[in-house]
Scaffold this active site. Structure first.
Site, mmCIF file in Angstrom:
data_model
loop_
_atom_site.group_PDB
_atom_site.id
_atom_site.type_symbol
_atom_site.label_atom_id
_atom_site.label_comp_id
_atom_site.label_asym_id
_atom_site.label_seq_id
_atom_site.Cartn_x
_atom_site.Cartn_y
_atom_site.Cartn_z
ATOM 1 N N ASN A 4 0.865 -1.177 0.000
ATOM 2 C CA ASN A 4 0.000 0.000 0.000
ATOM 3 C C ASN A 4 0.903 1.229 0.000
ATOM 4 O OD1 ASN A 4 -1.793 2.062 0.525
ATOM 5 N ND2 ASN A 4 -2.184 1.450 2.651
ATOM 6 N N TRP A 5 0.950 1.893 -1.137
ATOM 7 C CA TRP A 5 1.881 3.027 -1.263
ATOM 8 C C TRP A 5 1.328 4.321 -0.663
ATOM 9 C CZ3 TRP A 5 4.326 2.705 -6.873
ATOM 10 C CH2 TRP A 5 5.238 1.630 -6.890
ATOM 11 N N LYS A 6 0.063 4.314 -0.265
ATOM 12 C CA LYS A 6 -0.540 5.533 0.310
ATOM 13 C C LYS A 6 -0.291 6.721 -0.632
ATOM 14 C CE LYS A 6 0.193 3.318 4.677
ATOM 15 N NZ LYS A 6 0.281 3.390 6.102
ATOM 16 N N HIS A 91 -9.254 1.238 4.846
ATOM 17 C CA HIS A 91 -7.964 1.394 5.541
ATOM 18 C C HIS A 91 -8.153 2.329 6.735
ATOM 19 C CE1 HIS A 91 -3.842 2.587 6.371
ATOM 20 N NE2 HIS A 91 -3.497 1.453 5.812
ATOM 21 N N GLU A 93 -6.456 4.684 7.845
ATOM 22 C CA GLU A 93 -6.240 6.119 7.578
ATOM 23 C C GLU A 93 -7.487 6.733 6.951
ATOM 24 O OE1 GLU A 93 -2.553 5.683 5.431
ATOM 25 O OE2 GLU A 93 -1.609 5.044 7.306
ATOM 26 N N GLU A 163 -5.272 -4.820 10.571
ATOM 27 C CA GLU A 163 -4.253 -3.789 10.732
ATOM 28 C C GLU A 163 -4.488 -3.028 12.035
ATOM 29 O OE1 GLU A 163 -2.251 -2.817 6.773
ATOM 30 O OE2 GLU A 163 -3.804 -1.346 7.139
ATOM 31 N N GLY A 169 2.771 2.342 10.564
ATOM 32 C CA GLY A 169 3.715 3.442 10.382
ATOM 33 C C GLY A 169 4.426 3.837 11.671
ATOM 34 N N SER A 206 3.687 -2.048 10.182
ATOM 35 C CA SER A 206 5.143 -2.095 10.374
ATOM 36 C C SER A 206 5.752 -3.450 10.017
ATOM 37 C CB SER A 206 5.507 -1.682 11.806
ATOM 38 O OG SER A 206 5.108 -0.338 12.042
ATOM 39 N N GLY A 227 3.002 -1.104 4.160
ATOM 40 C CA GLY A 227 3.079 0.311 3.770
ATOM 41 C C GLY A 227 4.516 0.702 3.481
ATOM 42 N N GLY A 228 5.175 1.289 4.468
ATOM 43 C CA GLY A 228 6.524 1.850 4.300
ATOM 44 C C GLY A 228 7.513 0.929 3.605
#
Ligand code: PGA
Length: 249
Positions: A4-6, A91, A93, A163, A169, A206, A227-228
């Site tokens: 997930n590149w956000k 998600h 966010e 999640e 993150g 993470s 993500g990251g």
């Protein structure tokens, strides 16, 4: 294994990433690899990933299937024609910053399925909810008000991502045991509501090359939403190899 590149990477950066990533994961088998870039990167991503083992997905979609007056929104039909095969829904966010409710998660999931997309539906508790012992209650509410309203044949087509919001993150990964416990609980909900726990459940929060093996060693964890660490081709390739039985990295 889903990335997930956000709100990261331009179309040019997407092409550069995939030039390195696609050959790096060519030997990965037995698992789906999905990259979910921002909408504007979809054409570049789909083009670069054509005829490879990497699929592309969106990060959200609107619940209306017909074109209409919804400024700034994207429909499932548009994503599908652009070459997306998957879409992330609900998600944390989006739940936190964009007022996404369980009801909207349900409506978006139905729209995704109607458009022929495979939904990755996210659930997970906030830190204060975990600390006050409400984790199962929150997961049950999210499941009941969102996922449980699907018809059994719709439910059979979704992937769930657990999640925990406190792990996203933050570098604070859930331990494999904590994640597995939540997965077991979610699978139990599926058995209760649909008579079957046969659903893929991803862990997200993470995930890194150095903790992927411990997570994937848990029978309850079928994959990960990253993500990251999905922004770097080498680190995401290492993560993808961790679930592949036929290759090493
Ligand atoms: P993270 O994000 O891996 O950077 O924690 C996961 C996610 O939000 O899907």
């Amino acid at each position: 294994m889903a990335g997930n590149w956000k709100m990261c990477k331009t179309p040019g950066e997407t092409r550069s990433f995939l030039e390195k990533f696609i050959p790096a994961v060519a030997g990965v088998s037995d698992c789906d690899i999905v990259i979910c870039p921002p909408f504007v990167d979809l054409p570049a991503a789909v083009e670069a990933a054509r005829n490879t083992n990497v699929a592309i997905g969106g990060q959200n979609l609107h619940w209306e299937s017909k074109d209409g007056a919804f400024t700034g929104e994207i429909s499932g039909r548009m994503l599908k024609e652009a070459g997306a095969q998957w879409v992330i829904i609900g998600h944390s966010e989006r739940r936190q910053y964009f007022h996404e409710t369980d009801e909207l998660v349900y409506k978006r999931t139905v729209a995704a399925l109607a458009a022929g997309l495979k939904p990755i539906v996210c659930v997970g508790e906030m830190l204060k909810e975990r600390e006050s012992g409400q984790t199962h209650w929150v997961l049950e509410r999210q499941f009941n008000h969102g996922i449980a309203k699907l018809a059994p044949e719709q439910f059979a087509q979704i992937v769930i991502a657990y999640e925990p919001v406190w792990a996203i993150g933050t570098g604070r990964t859930a331990t494999p045991d904590i994640a597995a416990d939540a997965h077991r609980f979610i699978r139990g909900q599926a058995v209760e509501k649909f008579g079957s726990g046969d659903v893929r459940i991803l862990y997200g929060g993470s995930v890194k090359p150095d903790n992927i093996k411990g997570l994937m060693a848990q029978e309850e964890i079928d994959g990960v939403l990253v993500g990251g660490a999905s922004l770097d081709p080498d680190s995401f390739a290492t993560i993808c190899f961790a679930s592949s039985s036929s290759a090493s990295h």
